[in-house]
Design an enzyme around this catalytic site. Sequence first.
Site: not given
Ligand code: AMP
Length: 290
Positions: A34, A37, A61, A149
Site C-alpha cells: 500500500h 510501503h 512471525q 508504523k
Molecule cells: P509489512 O509488509 O507489514 O511487514 O511491512 C513492511 C514494512 O512497511 C515495515 O517496515 C512496516 O513498518 C512498513 N509499513 C507498514 N505500514 C506502514 C505505514 N502505514 N506507513 C509507513 N510504513 C509502513
Amino acid sequence: MNIIRTIRAMTSWSERLRRESVIIGFVPTMGALHDGHRALIQAARRRCDALVVSIFVNQAQFGPREDLTRYPRPIAKDRALCREEGVDVCFEPTADVMYPEGFQTVVTLPEIARRWEGEARPHHFPGVATVVTKLFGMVRPHLALFGQKDYQQAALVRQLVKDLNLGVEIEVRPTVREADGLAMSSRNVYLNADERMVAPWLSRALRTGKQAIEGGMKDGAAIERSMRKAIEQAPAIHVEYLAVCNPDSLEPLSSVTHRAVILGAIRIGSIRLIDNLLVNAPARKSRARR
Ligand code: AMP
C-alpha cells in the site's frame, strides 16, 4: 525488474553490484503493498543506486491462532507497484528456501522486545528478528528502510543490527495514514464497513494523548486515562494497551519530561490494529535569575 526466488541468485546479484561500489537499498515486506510501503520504496530509491524489495509472508512471525492463511497475497499487483517505483529486484523466496529442512537457529530477543507486542504476540518478534537477520544475509544491503508504523519492530531491528554487527544502516520512515488518520496496513482490508468506521479511533486516542502532553500534562497514568476516555466513545473497540513510553527503552514513563512515544493496540472483532505517535514535551520555561 528482476524477480529472484533463490538465495544464490539474490546474493550473487548483490555481490556483483557491491564489487562495483553500487549502494544497495532494501525494503523488506510481507506484500499486499500500500502507500505506506510505497513511501518506503520511494525514500529508498532516492538514497540508493539499486533497490531490492522482498515479498515474503513470514510464517515464523505468526502465532498458531493468527491470520497466516488468510493474509492477503496480491502478487501481480505488488509487482506492478514495484515496477512503477523503479525497484530493481523483487525478491520472493518461498517458505522452503527461507526455512529448509533442518533449519534450527533462532535469534534471541533484546529487552526492548519484551513488552507490548512482545507480550501480546509471543511468536512475533522471534520470527521477525530471525527473518530480518536472514534477509540481510541474503540481500546484503547497505541501507534498509522500515516504517514507524511498527515502532517496536523498528527499535528491535536497530538493536539487532547493533548487537550482531550486521553492518546495515537502518532508516525509519514516518507512518503513512488514510485521510481520516487510520494508519495504512495490509490488514485494513479485513475490516468490514462498520469496523472501518471505528478504526480511526485508535489514532484519535493517540492524538488526544499527544495534545495532552503538548499542553503540559506530565503524569503518564493521567495521559493514559485521557486516551482511554477518548476511545471509550467508540463502540466495539477492545483496548489492548495505550501506553506512554520512553522512545528508546519502550518502558512506561511515570512522568513525561522530554520525548515520548505513545503506543497503542486495539482489537475490533477479530482484527488487531497497532499505531503510535512520537511526542515532544514542551520545553520548560527557564526561570529568570535574580
Ligand atoms: P509489512 O509488509 O507489514 O511487514 O511491512 C513492511 C514494512 O512497511 C515495515 O517496515 C512496516 O513498518 C512498513 N509499513 C507498514 N505500514 C506502514 C505505514 N502505514 N506507513 C509507513 N510504513 C509502513
